[in-house]
Design a protein around this motif. Structure first.
Motif, PDB file in Angstrom:
ATOM      1  N   LEU A 262       0.824  -1.206   0.000  1.00  0.00           N
ATOM      2  CA  LEU A 262       0.000   0.000   0.000  1.00  0.00           C
ATOM      3  C   LEU A 262       0.861   1.261   0.000  1.00  0.00           C
ATOM      4  O   LEU A 262       0.506   2.270  -0.628  1.00  0.00           O
ATOM      5  N   ASN A 263       1.983   1.202   0.690  1.00  0.00           N
ATOM      6  CA  ASN A 263       2.890   2.348   0.708  1.00  0.00           C
ATOM      7  C   ASN A 263       3.423   2.635  -0.691  1.00  0.00           C
ATOM      8  O   ASN A 263       3.474   3.791  -1.131  1.00  0.00           O
ATOM      9  N   MET A 264       3.831   1.578  -1.401  1.00  0.00           N
ATOM     10  CA  MET A 264       4.337   1.751  -2.765  1.00  0.00           C
ATOM     11  C   MET A 264       3.234   2.215  -3.711  1.00  0.00           C
ATOM     12  O   MET A 264       3.468   3.077  -4.568  1.00  0.00           O
ATOM     13  N   LEU A 265       2.024   1.661  -3.551  1.00  0.00           N
ATOM     14  CA  LEU A 265       0.902   2.087  -4.399  1.00  0.00           C
ATOM     15  C   LEU A 265       0.534   3.542  -4.133  1.00  0.00           C
ATOM     16  O   LEU A 265       0.187   4.293  -5.046  1.00  0.00           O
ATOM     17  N   GLY A 266       0.639   3.949  -2.844  1.00  0.00           N
ATOM     18  CA  GLY A 266       0.375   5.342  -2.505  1.00  0.00           C
ATOM     19  C   GLY A 266       1.400   6.271  -3.120  1.00  0.00           C
ATOM     20  O   GLY A 266       1.053   7.346  -3.647  1.00  0.00           O
ATOM     21  N   SER A 267       2.677   5.872  -3.083  1.00  0.00           N
ATOM     22  CA  SER A 267       3.739   6.698  -3.670  1.00  0.00           C
ATOM     23  C   SER A 267       3.565   6.817  -5.186  1.00  0.00           C
ATOM     24  O   SER A 267       3.901   7.844  -5.785  1.00  0.00           O
ATOM     25  N   ALA A 268       3.048   5.742  -5.806  1.00  0.00           N
ATOM     26  CA  ALA A 268       2.845   5.745  -7.255  1.00  0.00           C
ATOM     27  C   ALA A 268       1.540   6.427  -7.660  1.00  0.00           C
ATOM     28  O   ALA A 268       1.281   6.591  -8.852  1.00  0.00           O
ATOM     29  N   GLY A 269       0.722   6.808  -6.677  1.00  0.00           N
ATOM     30  CA  GLY A 269      -0.530   7.485  -6.970  1.00  0.00           C
ATOM     31  C   GLY A 269      -1.664   6.563  -7.351  1.00  0.00           C
ATOM     32  O   GLY A 269      -2.725   7.022  -7.774  1.00  0.00           O
TER      33      GLY A 269
END
Length: 471
Positions: A262-269
């Protein structure tokens, strides 16, 4: 921390280097020659080093407790909850069930390989210390059943966790370095796996066989403390299924992976990182929370509530904490020693001096990370410090490809793990859990971590040279 302290006097790089060497020598002398308990030796050496480095008298205690507390904040909960889970797996017979399954699938001769494969998988999202504590009861059970030195089974598994922690995102070191050097995290992850696997094979699998033959280390009873209340282990045995044991081992992995995903998906928008549902799901995937959920679920899945005296559950989990208290305190004191060395400016002074030496940037970055690691102990600090130092040169060089920048991150990561010794909390975790004395831990773990560093850097250089040739 260094910038926050105004030192009473300023030592140049040679003086700081001599101070670091003297501090480590004093620590080893106290522990090996005079047989001072490791916790007392670490506290005393930290205090004397803080005074000798010029930290003001009014800041000495806060510096000591700062390093101690920050280490315990990341270690104590993980070790305590992991020990509880391990104790339940051991007393319920779950470790025996898992051991039988591994041996049946891989064969007795490949049992160390089986443990390592499991550790590599679990080590993807789980930090080194948490993963090691969860795997220990299974490692110990395999070692008892098959015989031979404990190191034959423990070193390959521990090294598997180590290489995943240092080379592969989403662990904090490579993620932070990727951010500083503006590297593609996905590419770092892929190349990190390419580097981690052969590095583990040499420094974990092959070196584990070597030290397993050289040092005959019995399985300690650190996880076999008396249950108390006159209780017998047979009262707790429920022989859970392999699926139940696997579920408990995989649950924290999946929860932590959800957090990082989720952190990576959040960073990727892809998702809104600030939305409530994302923040709450990420909380469930924080390592302490994930382990707490697993422990609570384990109480029911491992049969501790089925027709048994309810106080027996408390007896099992309580019996896990006593043996690890010493480990937690010694690990915290190791963090205290590393914190003092960081506050003294030793790592920064040496890194700044190396920066001015003319050599290829990737080699200079590796050496900077390695020497900062030797000076202050923390691999994550060494990696981020080295990345911050080489950042201006890397960002200014427009000729570097994304592949080369990712390789640069991994070169710094290789340097950051070099020869972990007495100022590294991980050194004390290995020493206390495997019941190794300091000289043996230096020969086994410190040398093994040096191998991880050198072999990892060699793999990175191959990738970097290939990328340069193809550019």
């Amino acid at each position: 921390m260094t910038s926050e302290l105004e030192l009473n006097w300023t030592l140049g790089t040679p003086g700081l280097l001599l101070l670091a060497v003297a501090a480590v020598a004093l620590l080893l002398l106290l522990i090996i020659r005079f047989r001072v308990h490791a916790f007392l030796a670490l506290v005393l050496t930290s205090l004397l080093t803080a005074v000798a480095s010029g930290i003001p008298a009014e800041s000495v205690i806060t510096t000591l407790t700062g390093g101690f507390g920050s280490t315990l904040a990341s270690v104590a909960l993980l070790v305590g909850l992991g020990a509880m889970l391990g104790r339940m797996l051991e007393t319920s017979g779950g470790a025996d069930v898992m051991t039988s399954w591994l041996i049946s699938k891989f064969g007795e001769k490949r049992a160390p390989l089986a443990l390592s494969v499991a550790s590599l998988l679990f080590g993807f999202p789980i930090f080194f210390d948490a993963g090691l504590v969860v795997m220990l009861p299974i490692i110990f059970t395999v070692a008892r059943r098959l015989g031979g030195s404990l190191l034959l089974y423990a070193i390959p598994s521990a090294t598997a966790f180590s290489v995943m922690h240092v080379f592969v995102p989403p662990h904090p070191g490579p993620v932070a370095a990727s951010g500083l050097l503006e590297a593609n995290v996905g590419l770092v992850l892929v190349l990190g796996l390419v580097v981690a696997i052969p590095t583990w094979f040499v420094a974990g699998h092959l070196f584990g066989k070597f030290v397993g033959k050289k040092f005959d280390i019995p399985v300690p009873n650190i996880l076999d403390a008396a249950l108390g209340n006159g209780a017998s282990k047979d009262e707790f045995k429920s022989s859970p299924s392999v699926g139940t044991v696997f579920s408990l081992l995989l649950l924290p992995l999946l929860l932590i992976f959800m957090n990082t995903g989720l952190n990576m998906l959040g960073s990727a928008g892809v998702v809104d990182a600030e939305s409530a549902w994302v923040r709450w799901l990420r909380l469930l995937g924080e390592t302490p929370v994930a382990l707490l959920i697993t422990v609570l679920l384990g109480i029911f899945l491992l049969g501790f509530r089925k027709g048994k005296d309810k106080t027996l559950t408390e007896t099992v989990v309580d019996s896990a904490l006593g043996p690890v208290c010493s480990i937690i305190l010694i690990t915290g004191a190791g963090g205290m020693f590393g914190g003092v060395l960081r506050a003294s400016g030793i790592g920064n002074a040496i890194a700044s001096s190396l920066e001015s030496v003319g050599m290829p940037l990737i080699v200079a970055g590796f050496l900077i990370a390695a020497i900062v690691r030797l000076a202050q102990g923390s691999a994550t600090v060494a990696l981020t410090t080295a990345a911050a130092i080489v950042q201006p040169a890397v960002l200014a060089d427009s000729s570097l490809s994304a592949f080369q920048i990712a390789a640069m991150v991994l070169a710094l990561a290789a340097g950051s793990v070099f020869a972990g010794h007495v100022n590294d909390s991980g050194f004390w975790l290995i020493s206390r859990f495997l019941d190794l004395d300091v000289p043996t831990t230096l020969k086994v773990w410190t040398v093994g971590q040096a191998l991880v560093s050198v072999v990892g850097f060699a793999c990175v250089m191959v990738l970097y040279c290939l990328a340069t040739a193809l550019a």
